[in-house]
Design an enzyme around this catalytic site. Structure first.
Site, PDB file in Angstrom:
ATOM      1  N   GLY A  30       0.826  -1.214   0.000  1.00  0.00           N
ATOM      2  CA  GLY A  30       0.000   0.000   0.000  1.00  0.00           C
ATOM      3  C   GLY A  30       0.853   1.254   0.000  1.00  0.00           C
ATOM      4  O   GLY A  30       2.031   1.217  -0.365  1.00  0.00           O
ATOM      5  N   HIS A  33       2.654   4.726  -4.746  1.00  0.00           N
ATOM      6  CA  HIS A  33       3.280   5.898  -5.378  1.00  0.00           C
ATOM      7  C   HIS A  33       3.583   5.545  -6.831  1.00  0.00           C
ATOM      8  O   HIS A  33       3.238   4.446  -7.311  1.00  0.00           O
ATOM      9  CB  HIS A  33       4.544   6.305  -4.613  1.00  0.00           C
ATOM     10  CG  HIS A  33       5.507   5.171  -4.388  1.00  0.00           C
ATOM     11  ND1 HIS A  33       6.192   4.564  -5.417  1.00  0.00           N
ATOM     12  CD2 HIS A  33       5.869   4.512  -3.263  1.00  0.00           C
ATOM     13  CE1 HIS A  33       6.952   3.614  -4.941  1.00  0.00           C
ATOM     14  NE2 HIS A  33       6.765   3.536  -3.630  1.00  0.00           N
ATOM     15  N   GLY A  35       6.108   4.547  -8.337  1.00  0.00           N
ATOM     16  CA  GLY A  35       6.842   3.294  -8.569  1.00  0.00           C
ATOM     17  C   GLY A  35       5.877   2.123  -8.691  1.00  0.00           C
ATOM     18  O   GLY A  35       5.936   1.326  -9.641  1.00  0.00           O
ATOM     19  N   HIS A  36       4.945   2.025  -7.712  1.00  0.00           N
ATOM     20  CA  HIS A  36       3.943   0.941  -7.774  1.00  0.00           C
ATOM     21  C   HIS A  36       3.108   1.065  -9.048  1.00  0.00           C
ATOM     22  O   HIS A  36       2.813   0.077  -9.717  1.00  0.00           O
ATOM     23  CB  HIS A  36       2.965   1.032  -6.590  1.00  0.00           C
ATOM     24  CG  HIS A  36       3.592   0.878  -5.255  1.00  0.00           C
ATOM     25  ND1 HIS A  36       3.641   1.894  -4.336  1.00  0.00           N
ATOM     26  CD2 HIS A  36       4.178  -0.188  -4.665  1.00  0.00           C
ATOM     27  CE1 HIS A  36       4.229   1.475  -3.230  1.00  0.00           C
ATOM     28  NE2 HIS A  36       4.568   0.215  -3.412  1.00  0.00           N
ATOM     29  N   GLY A 146       9.938  -3.886  -8.396  1.00  0.00           N
ATOM     30  CA  GLY A 146      10.781  -2.764  -8.820  1.00  0.00           C
ATOM     31  C   GLY A 146      12.255  -3.015  -8.559  1.00  0.00           C
ATOM     32  O   GLY A 146      12.631  -3.726  -7.617  1.00  0.00           O
ATOM     33  N   LYS A 148      14.251  -0.804  -7.524  1.00  0.00           N
ATOM     34  CA  LYS A 148      14.746  -0.048  -6.363  1.00  0.00           C
ATOM     35  C   LYS A 148      15.085  -1.008  -5.223  1.00  0.00           C
ATOM     36  O   LYS A 148      16.062  -0.850  -4.530  1.00  0.00           O
ATOM     37  CB  LYS A 148      13.726   0.984  -5.887  1.00  0.00           C
ATOM     38  CG  LYS A 148      14.349   1.898  -4.845  1.00  0.00           C
ATOM     39  CD  LYS A 148      13.345   2.719  -4.093  1.00  0.00           C
ATOM     40  CE  LYS A 148      12.456   1.958  -3.178  1.00  0.00           C
ATOM     41  NZ  LYS A 148      12.949   1.758  -1.816  1.00  0.00           N
ATOM     42  N   GLN A 152      15.803  -7.652  -3.129  1.00  0.00           N
ATOM     43  CA  GLN A 152      14.502  -8.344  -3.047  1.00  0.00           C
ATOM     44  C   GLN A 152      14.163  -8.966  -4.395  1.00  0.00           C
ATOM     45  O   GLN A 152      13.778 -10.138  -4.484  1.00  0.00           O
ATOM     46  CB  GLN A 152      13.435  -7.335  -2.632  1.00  0.00           C
ATOM     47  CG  GLN A 152      12.011  -7.826  -2.799  1.00  0.00           C
ATOM     48  CD  GLN A 152      10.987  -6.860  -2.225  1.00  0.00           C
ATOM     49  OE1 GLN A 152      10.853  -6.737  -1.017  1.00  0.00           O
ATOM     50  NE2 GLN A 152      10.244  -6.166  -3.064  1.00  0.00           N
ATOM     51  N   SER A 185       7.450   4.418  -0.314  1.00  0.00           N
ATOM     52  CA  SER A 185       6.354   4.766   0.604  1.00  0.00           C
ATOM     53  C   SER A 185       6.908   5.506   1.820  1.00  0.00           C
ATOM     54  O   SER A 185       6.234   6.350   2.409  1.00  0.00           O
ATOM     55  CB  SER A 185       5.624   3.508   1.064  1.00  0.00           C
ATOM     56  OG  SER A 185       5.127   2.833  -0.067  1.00  0.00           O
ATOM     57  N   ARG A 186       8.135   5.182   2.203  1.00  0.00           N
ATOM     58  CA  ARG A 186       8.719   5.822   3.399  1.00  0.00           C
ATOM     59  C   ARG A 186       9.094   7.281   3.155  1.00  0.00           C
ATOM     60  O   ARG A 186       9.352   8.005   4.117  1.00  0.00           O
ATOM     61  CB  ARG A 186       9.924   5.028   3.902  1.00  0.00           C
ATOM     62  CG  ARG A 186       9.526   3.702   4.546  1.00  0.00           C
ATOM     63  CD  ARG A 186      10.665   3.057   5.305  1.00  0.00           C
ATOM     64  NE  ARG A 186      10.204   1.936   6.114  1.00  0.00           N
ATOM     65  CZ  ARG A 186      10.280   0.651   5.733  1.00  0.00           C
ATOM     66  NH1 ARG A 186      10.803   0.339   4.563  1.00  0.00           N
ATOM     67  NH2 ARG A 186       9.836  -0.305   6.527  1.00  0.00           N
TER      68      ARG A 186
HETATM   69  O1  PAF Z   1       8.311  -4.412  -1.882  1.00  0.00           O
HETATM   70  C1  PAF Z   1       7.323  -4.490  -1.109  1.00  0.00           C
HETATM   71  O2  PAF Z   1       6.464  -3.623  -1.063  1.00  0.00           O
HETATM   72  C2  PAF Z   1       7.196  -5.694  -0.190  1.00  0.00           C
HETATM   73  O3  PAF Z   1       8.446  -6.119   0.259  1.00  0.00           O
HETATM   74  C3  PAF Z   1       6.420  -6.858  -0.821  1.00  0.00           C
HETATM   75  C4  PAF Z   1       7.129  -7.427  -2.013  1.00  0.00           C
HETATM   76  C5  PAF Z   1       5.028  -6.398  -1.222  1.00  0.00           C
HETATM   77  C6  PAF Z   1       6.248  -7.994   0.216  1.00  0.00           C
HETATM   78  O4  PAF Z   1       5.574  -7.582   1.345  1.00  0.00           O
END
Ligand code: PAF
Length: 279
Positions: A30, A33, A35-36, A146, A148, A152, A185-186
């Site tokens: 959630g 922004h 990026g999402h 992403g 960024k 991950q 988001s931060r």
């Molecule tokens: O990148 C994120 O927002 C989170 O790490 C994800 C991949 C949704 C997992 O909670």
């Protein structure tokens, strides 16, 4: 656009989708922004149906991190997604994701122990756990993450590859504010002044790229340049400046050769930000 709040509702809907329709998935926590939204756009172009999940995953936060205060504004997120006309927004509760027995770390790879994994040991076990659970429920053909959050992305690609999963992971470029700050988001926690200072992170990455373009290959020289530029902003605490080979994510000690990930993690007034470039 349908909003589904439980796994059982989601499963009922999922069964109605013909296997000939491809499903793209954008998992999020959630506070959406640009990026999402760029990942959502990519999914809408690429797949027949697009599903966005919104779930603030407690397992990827340590006790002293910001789980309780992490920005949450479902109404605003849904309004943004409505404009993109996504098919489904999945907003599960904790029990929908973690309801079945076992809280084992699903995937624990040496790659998860460096960089962010060294500074935040709980983070990747929590991310890989939730992503694999979401993948099980959503059963997508494509999933978008992403660049960024480079480590991950690399770990999720590795998890999918190692498990022989049929899901294709599609990376999305980092989307930046006009001053170069990577969207996150931060960033909502930052004052305008702090945001301005944080621009030094991308500025130093750009200077590192310029240095490499000019033929410098000594990783020590590149790290020093980044550290010197970062030091010009006194409110920024550097957690790490790192240059790793993409195969193995181990620090480059001497000459930079092959593809590397140059990444920076900083803390501004206890807010942690990360950014990187692939070179
Ligand atoms: O990148 C994120 O927002 C989170 O790490 C994800 C991949 C949704 C997992 O909670």
């Amino acid at each position: 656009m349908k909003v589904l709040y439980t796994s059982s509702d989601f499963n009922c809907w999922r069964k109605t989708i013909s296997p000939s329709n491809s499903v793209g998935f954008v998992p999020t926590m959630g506070a959406l922004h640009g990026g999402h939204l760029s990942l959502v756009e990519a999914s809408l172009k690429n797949a027949d149906m697009t599903i966005v999940s919104i779930f603030v995953n407690p397992k990827q936060f340590s006790k002293d991190e910001d789980f309780d205060t992490y920005p949450r504004d479902l109404e605003d997120d849904l309004n943004k997604l409505k404009q993109y006309n996504v098919d489904i927004v999945f907003v599960p509760e904790f029990g929908d994701i973690y309801g079945y027995p076992g809280d084992a770390v699903v995937f624990d790879d040496p790659f998860s122990k460096t960089l962010e994994g060294a500074s935040r040991p709980h983070f990747f076990p929590g991310v890989l756990d939730v992503v694999s659970r979401l993948f099980n429920i959503v059963n997508p053909n494509f999933a978008h993450f992403g660049r960024k959050d480079a480590q991950q992305l690399i770990l999720i690609e590795k998890m999918v590859g190692d498990l022989g999963s049929p899901i294709t992971i599609i990376p999305g470029e980092t989307i930046r504010e006009s001053g170069g700050l990577a969207m996150s988001s931060r960033n909502e926690y930052l004052t305008d002044e702090q945001k301005k200072s944080a621009e030094v992170v991308f500025k130093s990455l750009k200077s590192a790229k310029k240095l490499l373009d000019s033929g410098v290959v000594d990783s020590g020289v590149v790290r020093e340049l980044i550290n010197n530029i970062m030091a010009t902003e006194k409110i920024i605490e550097v957690d790490y400046v790192s240059i790793v080979h993409l195969d193995g994510l181990l620090e480059v000690d001497h000459e930079i050769g092959g593809e590397v990930l140059i990444s920076i993690a900083v803390v501004i007034n206890s807010i942690r930000l990360i950014d990187n470039i692939f070179y």
